[in-house]
Design a protein around this motif. Structure first.
Motif, short mmCIF file in Angstrom:
data_model
loop_
_atom_site.label_atom_id
_atom_site.label_comp_id
_atom_site.label_asym_id
_atom_site.label_seq_id
_atom_site.Cartn_x
_atom_site.Cartn_y
_atom_site.Cartn_z
N ASP A 126 -10.20 6.57 -34.92
CA ASP A 126 -11.41 7.25 -35.39
C ASP A 126 -12.50 7.17 -34.32
OD1 ASP A 126 -10.67 7.72 -38.34
OD2 ASP A 126 -10.27 5.58 -38.07
N ILE A 127 -12.48 6.07 -33.56
CA ILE A 127 -13.46 5.84 -32.49
C ILE A 127 -12.69 5.53 -31.21
CG2 ILE A 127 -15.33 4.35 -31.66
CD1 ILE A 127 -15.85 3.72 -34.70
N VAL A 128 -12.97 6.29 -30.16
CA VAL A 128 -12.32 6.08 -28.87
C VAL A 128 -13.36 5.47 -27.94
CG1 VAL A 128 -11.14 7.18 -26.93
CG2 VAL A 128 -10.81 8.06 -29.26
N HIS A 129 -13.16 4.19 -27.59
CA HIS A 129 -14.14 3.41 -26.83
C HIS A 129 -13.62 3.26 -25.40
CE1 HIS A 129 -17.59 0.91 -26.38
NE2 HIS A 129 -16.97 -0.26 -26.44
N ILE A 130 -14.22 3.99 -24.46
CA ILE A 130 -13.73 4.04 -23.08
C ILE A 130 -14.39 2.96 -22.24
CG2 ILE A 130 -13.56 5.46 -21.01
CD1 ILE A 130 -13.45 7.92 -22.79
N LEU A 131 -13.55 2.07 -21.68
CA LEU A 131 -14.05 0.95 -20.89
C LEU A 131 -13.39 0.90 -19.51
CD1 LEU A 131 -14.12 -1.67 -23.77
CD2 LEU A 131 -16.08 -0.60 -22.70
N LEU A 132 -13.06 2.07 -18.98
CA LEU A 132 -12.52 2.19 -17.63
C LEU A 132 -13.66 2.21 -16.63
CD1 LEU A 132 -10.11 5.11 -18.49
CD2 LEU A 132 -9.36 2.78 -17.95
N GLN A 133 -13.38 1.92 -15.35
CA GLN A 133 -14.41 2.02 -14.33
C GLN A 133 -14.83 3.49 -14.18
OE1 GLN A 133 -13.21 1.27 -10.21
NE2 GLN A 133 -11.08 1.14 -10.87
N ASP A 134 -16.08 3.69 -13.85
CA ASP A 134 -16.69 5.03 -13.91
C ASP A 134 -15.92 6.12 -13.16
OD1 ASP A 134 -18.91 4.15 -15.49
OD2 ASP A 134 -19.77 3.27 -13.68
N PRO A 135 -15.60 5.94 -11.88
CA PRO A 135 -14.96 7.05 -11.17
C PRO A 135 -13.55 7.36 -11.67
CG PRO A 135 -15.95 5.49 -9.62
CD PRO A 135 -15.93 4.84 -10.96
N ALA A 142 -20.39 -5.76 -34.04
CA ALA A 142 -19.04 -6.32 -34.00
C ALA A 142 -18.78 -7.08 -32.71
CB ALA A 142 -18.01 -5.20 -34.17
N VAL A 143 -19.39 -6.65 -31.62
CA VAL A 143 -19.22 -7.34 -30.33
C VAL A 143 -20.12 -8.58 -30.26
CG1 VAL A 143 -19.47 -7.08 -27.82
CG2 VAL A 143 -18.47 -5.24 -29.16
N GLY A 144 -21.14 -8.64 -31.10
CA GLY A 144 -22.00 -9.81 -31.16
C GLY A 144 -23.39 -9.63 -30.60
N SER A 145 -23.71 -8.45 -30.11
CA SER A 145 -25.00 -8.28 -29.44
C SER A 145 -26.19 -8.29 -30.38
CB SER A 145 -24.99 -6.98 -28.62
OG SER A 145 -24.21 -7.13 -27.45
N THR A 146 -26.02 -7.84 -31.62
CA THR A 146 -27.17 -7.86 -32.53
C THR A 146 -27.52 -9.27 -32.99
OG1 THR A 146 -25.66 -7.32 -34.37
CG2 THR A 146 -26.91 -5.50 -33.39
N ARG A 147 -26.71 -10.24 -32.64
CA ARG A 147 -27.09 -11.63 -32.91
C ARG A 147 -28.36 -12.00 -32.14
NH1 ARG A 147 -21.24 -14.74 -32.18
NH2 ARG A 147 -20.20 -13.89 -34.03
N TYR A 186 -8.27 -2.02 -20.68
CA TYR A 186 -8.21 -3.42 -21.10
C TYR A 186 -8.44 -4.34 -19.90
CZ TYR A 186 -6.90 -7.27 -24.18
OH TYR A 186 -6.91 -8.40 -24.96
N GLY A 187 -9.60 -4.19 -19.30
CA GLY A 187 -9.99 -5.08 -18.22
C GLY A 187 -10.88 -6.18 -18.74
N SER A 188 -11.78 -6.65 -17.87
CA SER A 188 -12.67 -7.75 -18.23
C SER A 188 -13.50 -7.42 -19.46
CB SER A 188 -13.59 -8.05 -17.04
OG SER A 188 -14.65 -8.91 -17.41
N GLN A 189 -14.16 -6.26 -19.45
CA GLN A 189 -15.01 -5.86 -20.56
C GLN A 189 -14.17 -5.44 -21.77
OE1 GLN A 189 -18.30 -6.25 -22.11
NE2 GLN A 189 -18.72 -5.94 -19.94
N PRO A 234 -21.28 -9.38 -17.94
CA PRO A 234 -19.84 -9.22 -17.70
C PRO A 234 -19.01 -9.62 -18.91
CG PRO A 234 -20.68 -11.15 -16.54
CD PRO A 234 -21.87 -10.44 -17.10
N GLY A 235 -17.76 -9.16 -18.93
CA GLY A 235 -16.88 -9.42 -20.06
C GLY A 235 -16.73 -10.88 -20.43
N PRO A 236 -16.43 -11.77 -19.47
CA PRO A 236 -16.25 -13.19 -19.84
C PRO A 236 -17.49 -13.80 -20.48
CG PRO A 236 -15.30 -12.76 -17.68
CD PRO A 236 -16.04 -11.51 -18.06
N VAL A 237 -18.68 -13.39 -20.04
CA VAL A 237 -19.91 -13.91 -20.64
C VAL A 237 -20.06 -13.37 -22.06
CG1 VAL A 237 -22.42 -14.03 -20.46
CG2 VAL A 237 -21.01 -14.16 -18.39
N THR A 238 -19.78 -12.08 -22.24
CA THR A 238 -19.84 -11.47 -23.57
C THR A 238 -18.91 -12.20 -24.54
OG1 THR A 238 -20.34 -9.31 -22.61
CG2 THR A 238 -19.46 -9.32 -24.84
N ARG A 239 -17.73 -12.54 -24.05
CA ARG A 239 -16.75 -13.24 -24.89
C ARG A 239 -17.20 -14.67 -25.20
NH1 ARG A 239 -13.72 -13.54 -29.04
NH2 ARG A 239 -11.88 -14.87 -28.84
N GLN A 240 -17.65 -15.40 -24.17
CA GLN A 240 -18.02 -16.79 -24.37
C GLN A 240 -19.23 -16.93 -25.28
OE1 GLN A 240 -16.12 -19.46 -23.23
NE2 GLN A 240 -17.44 -20.49 -24.73
#
Length: 331
Positions: free
Chosen positions: A82-91, A178-183, A30-33, A140-146
Motif C-alpha cells: 500500500d506504501i512504497v518507501h524508497i530508500l535507495l541512494q539518490d542517483p 513508527a520509526v520513532g521520530s515523533t518521540r 535495504y541499506g543502512s537506513q 544515519p541508519g545505525p543512530v536511528t536504530r539505536q
C-alpha cells in the motif's frame, strides 16, 4: 521567553499510528537506513516487506531475510504494498523506479521517500493518482536504530508533494511515528527545503568540518608537531564539545563549561576561519541546482572524481596516522 515563533512540532500524542493498520509498507533499498527503518517500523506493529533486486547480485536480499523479513522482487513488493518507501541512494533511484516501480503503481498507493532529491529535480515523475510523501530521520541508519532501541528517537521531518487521498500527511506522520521520530519531534517542510537544506548541510557542515580537520592536522605536522598530538587536536578534540553544545547551547557552553582561554579564542579567532562569502556561494549554487547537476553527472560517469579522491585520501598521512592513533589510544 523568546518571541521567536517555532514551527509546529509533531510528537507521539499528535500522530495516529493506526493510519497504517492493515496497510503493507514495502521498503525498497535495504541499506543502512532501510534496515533501521524497517526494524523500527516492524517493532511498532507495522507490516513490512522488502523489495530487492536480483538475489544473485544483491546481498541486501539475504540480509533482509536474515533479519526475518519477507523479501520479494521489487516488482512483486510494489504489487503487494500500500506504501512504497524508497530508500535507495539518490542517483540510483530513477533507473530502479522506471524499471521496476512506475508501471506497477496502482491508484491510491503512497510513494514515500527519505530524501526529496528525485522529486525536486524531476528525475522521478510519479503518476498523478498516488500520494507522494517524504519522511526523513535526521541522522544515519545505525543512530536511528539505536535511539529507537534506547526508547528515544531522532528528530525528523515530513513533507507532502502530492495529496490524492486527502490523507497523505497523516500517512507520512504515521511512518515517522513508527520509526520513532515523533518521540522527540517531527516538523513539516517542503520538498525543496528538505532536499536543498540537506545538500547544503553536507557540503558546508560536513565538508567544511572534515576539510578543517585535515587542514589543521597538515599545518601542525608541517610545523613539527608530533603526529599523535596533531591528530588528537584536529579530530578527537571535537568529540568532547559537540554533545555539550547540543545539550546546553553555544553560549552556555562558552560561558559555563569552556575555559576563558577557549571562550576568547572562539570569539576572537573563530570568525577568521570561516569564509562566509564561499558559504553564500555554495548556498546559491545549491538552490540553482548546480550541486544536483554535478552529482548526477558524476554518478552517471561512474564516479571517476569521487573514486580518485577516495584513493588519494586513503593514502594520506592523516589517514595512516589515524589508524595508528586509534589502535594505540582506543576508539
Amino acid at each position: 521567553m523568546s518571541d521567536i515563533e517555532f514551527e509546529k512540532i509533531y510528537r507521539d500524542e499528535d500522530v495516529d499510528l493506526s493510519v497504517l493498520d492493515g496497510r503493507t509498507v514495502a521498503i525498497i533499498g535495504y541499506g543502512s537506513q532501510g534496515r533501521a527503518q524497517s526494524m523500527n517500523m516492524r517493532e511498532s506493529g507495522v507490516n513490512i516487506i522488502v523489495g530487492a533486486g536480483d538475489r544473485t547480485r544483491h546481498s541486501s536480499w539475504d540480509k533482509a531475510e536474515a533479519d526475518g523479513f519477507e523479501v520479494f522482487s521489487i516488482e512483486e513488493a510494489v504489487d503487494k504494498a500500500d506504501i512504497v518507501h524508497i530508500l535507495l541512494q539518490d542517483p540510483a533511484q530513477p533507473s530502479v523506479y522506471y524499471e521496476s516501480i512506475h508501471k506497477h503503481l496502482k491508484p491510491g498507493q503512497t510513494l514515500s521517500f527519505a530524501h526529496g532529491f528525485a522529486i525536486l529535480y524531476g528525475t522521478i515523475k510519479p503518476p498523478k493518482d498516488v500520494d507522494v510523501v517524504l519522511f526523513v530521520p535526521n541522522g544515519p541508519g545505525p543512530v536511528t536504530r539505536q535511539k529507537f532501541k534506547d526508547g528515544s528517537g531522532i528528530w525528523g521531518c515530513v513533507s507532502v508533494d502530492q495529496d490524492v487521498s486527502g490523507h497523505a500527511k497523516e500517512t507520512a506522520l504515521a511512518i515517522s511515528k513508527a520509526v520513532g521520530s515523533t518521540r522527540v519531534g517531527v516538523v513539516d517542510m517542503t520538498f525543496q527545503h528538505e532536499t536543498e537544506g540537506d545538500n547544503y548541510e553536507e557540503q558546508v557542515l560536513y565538508g567544511g568540518t572534515i576539510h578543517l580537520m585535515r587542514t589543521m592536522f597538515n599545518i601542525m605536522v608541517k610545523n613539527g608537531y608530533p603526529r599523535s598530538f596533531a591528530y588528537a587536536k584536529a579530530i578527537r578534540s571535537i568529540r568532547s564539545i559537540i554533545d555539550d553544545i547540543d545539550a546546553v547551547g553555544i553560549e552556555a557552553y562558552l560561558t559555563s563549561r569552556a575555559s576563558r582561554t577557549c571562550e576568547f579564542a572562539v570569539r576572537h579567532s573563530g570568525p577568521r576561519v570561516i569564509n562566509e562569502q564561499a558559504m553564500e556561494e555554495i548556498f546559491e549554487e545549491t538552490e540553482r541546482g548546480v550541486f544536483a547537476r554535478n552529482w548526477l553527472q558524476e554518478f552517471s560517469l561512474g564516479m571517476p572524481t569521487l573514486n580518485r579522491m577516495r584513493r588519494t585520501w586513503a593514502d594520506s598521512d592523516m589517514e595512516k596516522t589515524g589508524k595508528i592513533w586509534r589502535d594505540k589510544f582506543g576508539k
